[in-house]
Write a protein that holds these residues in place. Structure first.
Motif, PDB file in Angstrom:
ATOM      1  N   THR A  77       0.914  -1.067   0.067  1.00 24.07           N
ATOM      2  CA  THR A  77      -0.035  -0.067   0.028  1.00 24.07           C
ATOM      3  C   THR A  77       0.752   1.239   0.122  1.00 24.07           C
ATOM      4  OG1 THR A  77      -1.462   1.453   1.392  1.00 24.07           O
ATOM      5  CG2 THR A  77      -0.292  -0.057   2.515  1.00 24.07           C
ATOM      6  N   ALA A  78       0.473   2.362  -0.661  1.00 16.20           N
ATOM      7  CA  ALA A  78       1.103   3.588  -0.574  1.00 16.20           C
ATOM      8  C   ALA A  78       0.965   4.271   0.828  1.00 16.20           C
ATOM      9  CB  ALA A  78       0.345   4.561  -1.567  1.00 16.20           C
ATOM     10  N   THR A  79       0.149   3.730   1.758  1.00 12.79           N
ATOM     11  CA  THR A  79       0.066   4.318   2.925  1.00 12.79           C
ATOM     12  C   THR A  79       1.426   4.032   3.541  1.00 12.79           C
ATOM     13  OG1 THR A  79      -2.187   3.710   2.960  1.00 12.79           O
ATOM     14  CG2 THR A  79      -1.252   3.945   5.047  1.00 12.79           C
ATOM     15  N   ILE A  80       2.476   3.458   3.179  1.00  7.18           N
ATOM     16  CA  ILE A  80       3.415   3.077   3.988  1.00  7.18           C
ATOM     17  C   ILE A  80       4.323   4.645   3.950  1.00  7.18           C
ATOM     18  CG2 ILE A  80       4.998   2.658   1.986  1.00  7.18           C
ATOM     19  CD1 ILE A  80       6.221   0.417   3.480  1.00  7.18           C
ATOM     20  N   TYR A  81       3.823   5.598   3.115  1.00 12.74           N
ATOM     21  CA  TYR A  81       4.730   6.565   3.081  1.00 12.74           C
ATOM     22  C   TYR A  81       4.056   7.671   4.137  1.00 12.74           C
ATOM     23  CZ  TYR A  81       6.795   4.774  -1.165  1.00 12.74           C
ATOM     24  OH  TYR A  81       7.454   4.258  -2.223  1.00 12.74           O
ATOM     25  N   ALA A  82       5.102   8.714   4.410  1.00 11.48           N
ATOM     26  CA  ALA A  82       4.795   9.667   5.413  1.00 11.48           C
ATOM     27  C   ALA A  82       3.604  10.773   4.910  1.00 11.48           C
ATOM     28  CB  ALA A  82       5.846  10.428   5.857  1.00 11.48           C
ATOM     29  N   HIS A  83       2.736  10.977   5.854  1.00  9.88           N
ATOM     30  CA  HIS A  83       1.860  12.234   5.593  1.00  9.88           C
ATOM     31  C   HIS A  83       2.633  13.477   5.316  1.00  9.88           C
ATOM     32  CE1 HIS A  83      -1.762  14.845   6.432  1.00  9.88           C
ATOM     33  NE2 HIS A  83      -1.022  15.558   7.403  1.00  9.88           N
ATOM     34  N   ARG A  84       2.576  13.974   4.011  1.00 13.92           N
ATOM     35  CA  ARG A  84       3.335  15.067   3.515  1.00 13.92           C
ATOM     36  C   ARG A  84       2.657  15.900   2.558  1.00 13.92           C
ATOM     37  NH1 ARG A  84       9.019  13.342   1.451  1.00 13.92           N
ATOM     38  NH2 ARG A  84       9.319  15.608   1.605  1.00 13.92           N
ATOM     39  N   PHE A  85       3.030  17.153   2.403  1.00 19.39           N
ATOM     40  CA  PHE A  85       2.508  18.087   1.322  1.00 19.39           C
ATOM     41  C   PHE A  85       3.415  18.593   0.539  1.00 19.39           C
ATOM     42  CE2 PHE A  85      -0.289  18.331   5.160  1.00 19.39           C
ATOM     43  CZ  PHE A  85      -1.371  18.215   4.624  1.00 19.39           C
ATOM     44  N   ASP A  86       4.576  18.685   0.933  1.00 21.61           N
ATOM     45  CA  ASP A  86       5.701  19.648   0.175  1.00 21.61           C
ATOM     46  C   ASP A  86       6.381  18.773  -1.001  1.00 21.61           C
ATOM     47  OD1 ASP A  86       6.774  17.575   2.053  1.00 21.61           O
ATOM     48  OD2 ASP A  86       8.435  18.920   2.370  1.00 21.61           O
ATOM     49  N   ALA A  87       6.528  17.412  -0.833  1.00 26.00           N
ATOM     50  CA  ALA A  87       7.249  16.548  -1.846  1.00 26.00           C
ATOM     51  C   ALA A  87       6.334  15.243  -2.105  1.00 26.00           C
ATOM     52  CB  ALA A  87       8.396  16.367  -1.575  1.00 26.00           C
ATOM     53  N   ALA A  88       6.735  14.655  -3.172  1.00 26.25           N
ATOM     54  CA  ALA A  88       6.100  13.435  -3.654  1.00 26.25           C
ATOM     55  C   ALA A  88       7.132  12.475  -3.268  1.00 26.25           C
ATOM     56  CB  ALA A  88       5.793  13.352  -5.059  1.00 26.25           C
ATOM     57  N   HIS A  89       6.492  11.156  -3.003  1.00 26.34           N
ATOM     58  CA  HIS A  89       7.185  10.033  -2.582  1.00 26.34           C
ATOM     59  C   HIS A  89       7.445   9.155  -3.624  1.00 26.34           C
ATOM     60  CE1 HIS A  89       6.413  10.797   1.660  1.00 26.34           C
ATOM     61  NE2 HIS A  89       5.233  11.095   1.388  1.00 26.34           N
ATOM     62  N   ASP A  90       8.638   8.842  -4.032  1.00 26.35           N
ATOM     63  CA  ASP A  90       8.889   7.891  -4.939  1.00 26.35           C
ATOM     64  C   ASP A  90       9.629   6.732  -4.316  1.00 26.35           C
ATOM     65  OD1 ASP A  90      11.640   8.601  -4.922  1.00 26.35           O
ATOM     66  OD2 ASP A  90      11.806   9.498  -7.175  1.00 26.35           O
ATOM     67  N   GLU A  91      10.002   5.605  -4.807  1.00 26.75           N
ATOM     68  CA  GLU A  91      10.586   4.580  -4.386  1.00 26.75           C
ATOM     69  C   GLU A  91      12.082   4.831  -3.706  1.00 26.75           C
ATOM     70  OE1 GLU A  91       8.203   2.768  -7.471  1.00 26.75           O
ATOM     71  OE2 GLU A  91       9.311   4.480  -7.214  1.00 26.75           O
ATOM     72  N   ALA A  92      12.698   5.873  -4.356  1.00 22.09           N
ATOM     73  CA  ALA A  92      14.104   5.959  -4.141  1.00 22.09           C
ATOM     74  C   ALA A  92      14.376   6.804  -2.954  1.00 22.09           C
ATOM     75  CB  ALA A  92      15.045   6.392  -5.140  1.00 22.09           C
ATOM     76  N   THR A  93      13.323   7.907  -2.934  1.00 21.65           N
ATOM     77  CA  THR A  93      13.668   9.198  -1.846  1.00 21.65           C
ATOM     78  C   THR A  93      12.420   9.206  -1.059  1.00 21.65           C
ATOM     79  OG1 THR A  93      12.644  10.719  -3.625  1.00 21.65           O
ATOM     80  CG2 THR A  93      14.871  10.275  -3.733  1.00 21.65           C
ATOM     81  N   GLY A  94      11.344   8.604  -1.145  1.00 27.32           N
ATOM     82  CA  GLY A  94      10.390   8.890  -0.472  1.00 27.32           C
ATOM     83  C   GLY A  94      10.439   8.435   1.144  1.00 27.32           C
TER      84      GLY A  94
END
Length: 324
Positions: free
Chosen positions: A110-127
């Motif tokens: 699930t994409a829910t694994i990434y942090a709640h944020r508004f400023d930048a997008a999460h990809d697999e390398a830098t998320g």
């Protein structure tokens, strides 16, 4: 190609089963309540005769897990954790014991694994993996823990002859009954399709046709393994997301909802506000780098297509028939 779909009777499983079957593949579904041809019973946690379906198959796509559309009580959160981890573990056991193991194991995440944020997008390398954000409810961290354990159960499975991919999927949008798109459309038609809690939180999504095509792409690309984001390259704020959906369905106005109104509504619907409030700004870095071409990269085009199909009695089956 023989494909086994553990937990394949939900919305996403129905989409995949329909498309893969129409494309001429043999699809076997593992379910707790078998009732149709090519459905086999399993309990999602212990080995049984169902494992024979995996032995000799080409691909396993494990979708099993308790629905997140519920109140996030301690009991329900534990059921979410156990159903996901147990099913991934036992699928791994079945693959490890197979005389002829599948060449690929796609595991739903699930994409829910990434942090709640508004400023930048999460990809697999830098998320940024979530769970440590300040100012969010404690149980949001548990949702991240579920996702991490889900992926760990796959990664640690001793399956050296089987390539493993974790599908960090955003919301899959299809016009099928009971899907996310139908629920949001119903709210819009009731005049409740306005921004929630200001509407600045990002919504990540993927059109069902692109979801199927991405799965087929990952099956074919033997050089890709590990986590892969299954999301459109165009996440957008909830305010804009709902405005576009209303336009596609011909609904001119949507009443906004404050945070407390959304909390009351979620309680009445026996759901949780994390699904509304968490900002999921996820992009498909690895898919794009590998050359995957999205048919619906923007929500405008996707919403228009989904709305057209929702109005048609045969709309939900369109892309499956096109693949036949």
């Amino acid at each position: 190609m023989k494909v086994v779909l553990p937990g394949g009777t939900g919305q996403v499983g129905t989409v995949l089963n329909r498309a893969l079957t129409a494309a001429g593949h043999e699809v076997v579904v593992l379910t707790r309540r078998p009732g149709h041809e090519r459905e086999i019973g399993w309990d999602g946690k212990t080995l049984g005769r169902w494992a024979e379906a995996i032995d000799g198959s080409d691909v396993v796509i494990n979708l099993a897990g308790r629905s997140v559309s519920c109140r996030y009580t301690a009991e329900n959160l534990r059921a979410m954790m156990d159903s996901r981890v147990d099913s991934a573990r036992v699928v791994g056991e079945a693959i490890a014991r197979a005389a002829r193991p599948p060449r690929t194991w796609l595991q739903m995440s699930t994409a829910t694994i990434y942090a709640h944020r508004f400023d930048a997008a999460h990809d697999e390398a830098t998320g940024v993996i979530g769970g440590r954000e300040s100012g969010v409810p404690d149980h949001w961290a548990y949702s991240v823990e579920i996702a991490e354990n889900w992926e760990r159960a796959q990664a640690e499975a001793p399956t050296p002859w089987t390539r493993k991919v974790a599908l960090r999927s955003a919301m899959v949008m299809s016009p099928d009954r009971g899907g996310v798109f139908e629920v949001l459309t119903r709210l819009a038609r009731l005049g409740l399709g306005g921004p929630v809690a200001g509407g600045a939180q990002y919504v990540s999504w993927i059109h069902d046709e692109d979801f199927v095509r991405a799965v087929e792409f990952l099956i074919a690309r033997e050089d890709l393994d590990g986590p892969v984001n299954l999301a459109s390259p165009g996440p957008l704020p909830h305010r804009q997301f709902m405005r576009t959906l209303r336009a596609a369905r011909g609904v001119p106005v949507g009443l906004p909802a404050t945070r407390w109104m959304a909390e009351v509504g979620a309680f009445a619907l026996r759901s949780d506000t994390e699904l509304l409030f968490k900002s999921r700004r996820v992009v498909p870095g690895r898919l794009l780098e590998a050359g995957f071409d999205f048919a619906y990269p923007t929500w405008d085009g996707a919403a228009a297509d989904l709305a057209r199909r929702a109005r048609s009695p045969r709309g939900g089956r369109r892309h499956a028939e096109a693949a036949a």
